[in-house]
Design a protein around this motif. Structure first.
Motif, PDB file in Angstrom:
ATOM      1  N   LYS A 158     -27.964 -11.283-102.971  1.00 21.14           N
ATOM      2  CA  LYS A 158     -29.544 -11.063-103.468  1.00 21.14           C
ATOM      3  C   LYS A 158     -30.403 -11.785-103.626  1.00 21.14           C
ATOM      4  CE  LYS A 158     -26.542  -9.292-107.632  1.00 21.14           C
ATOM      5  NZ  LYS A 158     -26.541  -9.565-108.884  1.00 21.14           N
ATOM      6  N   SER A 159     -32.037 -10.751-103.677  1.00 22.48           N
ATOM      7  CA  SER A 159     -33.436 -12.001-103.578  1.00 22.48           C
ATOM      8  C   SER A 159     -33.664 -12.376-104.718  1.00 22.48           C
ATOM      9  CB  SER A 159     -33.427 -11.174-103.155  1.00 22.48           C
ATOM     10  OG  SER A 159     -34.707  -9.985-103.786  1.00 22.48           O
ATOM     11  N   LEU A 160     -34.379 -13.317-104.164  1.00 22.77           N
ATOM     12  CA  LEU A 160     -34.865 -13.793-105.885  1.00 22.77           C
ATOM     13  C   LEU A 160     -35.932 -13.167-106.679  1.00 22.77           C
ATOM     14  CD1 LEU A 160     -37.347 -17.423-104.418  1.00 22.77           C
ATOM     15  CD2 LEU A 160     -35.249 -16.527-105.784  1.00 22.77           C
ATOM     16  N   ARG A 161     -36.111 -12.045-106.099  1.00 22.02           N
ATOM     17  CA  ARG A 161     -36.933 -11.073-106.652  1.00 22.02           C
ATOM     18  C   ARG A 161     -35.688 -10.384-107.880  1.00 22.02           C
ATOM     19  NH1 ARG A 161     -40.968  -6.560-104.633  1.00 22.02           N
ATOM     20  NH2 ARG A 161     -42.148  -8.403-104.466  1.00 22.02           N
ATOM     21  N   GLN A 162     -34.105  -9.858-107.054  1.00 19.42           N
ATOM     22  CA  GLN A 162     -33.460  -8.955-107.921  1.00 19.42           C
ATOM     23  C   GLN A 162     -32.592 -10.059-108.688  1.00 19.42           C
ATOM     24  OE1 GLN A 162     -31.095  -8.440-103.981  1.00 19.42           O
ATOM     25  NE2 GLN A 162     -31.003  -6.439-105.283  1.00 19.42           N
ATOM     26  N   VAL A 163     -33.005 -11.366-108.698  1.00 20.15           N
ATOM     27  CA  VAL A 163     -32.032 -11.889-109.655  1.00 20.15           C
ATOM     28  C   VAL A 163     -33.221 -12.532-110.690  1.00 20.15           C
ATOM     29  CG1 VAL A 163     -31.099 -14.581-109.867  1.00 20.15           C
ATOM     30  CG2 VAL A 163     -31.055 -13.149-108.015  1.00 20.15           C
ATOM     31  N   ALA A 164     -34.671 -12.507-110.879  1.00 25.22           N
ATOM     32  CA  ALA A 164     -35.526 -12.580-111.457  1.00 25.22           C
ATOM     33  C   ALA A 164     -35.408 -11.159-112.288  1.00 25.22           C
ATOM     34  CB  ALA A 164     -36.969 -13.185-110.736  1.00 25.22           C
ATOM     35  N   ARG A 165     -35.229  -9.989-111.858  1.00 22.15           N
ATOM     36  CA  ARG A 165     -35.624  -9.156-112.713  1.00 22.15           C
ATOM     37  C   ARG A 165     -34.222  -8.899-113.248  1.00 22.15           C
ATOM     38  NH1 ARG A 165     -36.402  -5.022-108.717  1.00 22.15           N
ATOM     39  NH2 ARG A 165     -34.554  -4.830-108.176  1.00 22.15           N
ATOM     40  N   GLU A 166     -33.245  -9.423-113.055  1.00 22.24           N
ATOM     41  CA  GLU A 166     -31.542  -9.079-113.840  1.00 22.24           C
ATOM     42  C   GLU A 166     -32.086  -9.552-114.828  1.00 22.24           C
ATOM     43  OE1 GLU A 166     -28.658  -8.900-110.264  1.00 22.24           O
ATOM     44  OE2 GLU A 166     -29.283  -7.337-109.888  1.00 22.24           O
ATOM     45  N   THR A 167     -32.187 -11.347-114.823  1.00 14.36           N
ATOM     46  CA  THR A 167     -32.115 -12.176-115.789  1.00 14.36           C
ATOM     47  C   THR A 167     -33.112 -12.467-116.424  1.00 14.36           C
ATOM     48  OG1 THR A 167     -33.255 -14.036-114.185  1.00 14.36           O
ATOM     49  CG2 THR A 167     -30.152 -14.266-113.921  1.00 14.36           C
TER      50      THR A 167
END
Length: 72
Positions: A12-21
């Motif tokens: 995952k990208s930073l963006r994906q993890v940010a959105r998910e968490t």
């Protein structure tokens, strides 16, 4: 395993993890680069997200049990 290793392992990208968490991308980046340290609450959130323990995220390994001759 570092925070970056855990994220990259998931692909995952930073963006994906940010959105998910719900943790900002900038904050995640600071933590991954060692500029600041996450709170225990944030570590718990990330550990749950990645399916790992907090200890593994901070590269903490349990101490080896001491032998009787070391305790003396």
């Amino acid at each position: 395993m570092s925070l970056r290793d855990a994220r990259k392992f998931t692909g995952k990208s930073l963006r994906q993890v940010a959105r998910e968490t719900g943790i900002s991308q900038g904050q995640l980046s600071y933590w991954e680069n060692g500029k600041t340290a996450p709170s225990i609450k944030s570590l718990m959130r990330l550990a749950n997200h990645y399916g790992v323990t907090i200890d593994s995220l901070i590269d903490r390994h349990p101490p080896k049990p001491s032998t009787p001759d070391q305790a003396a």
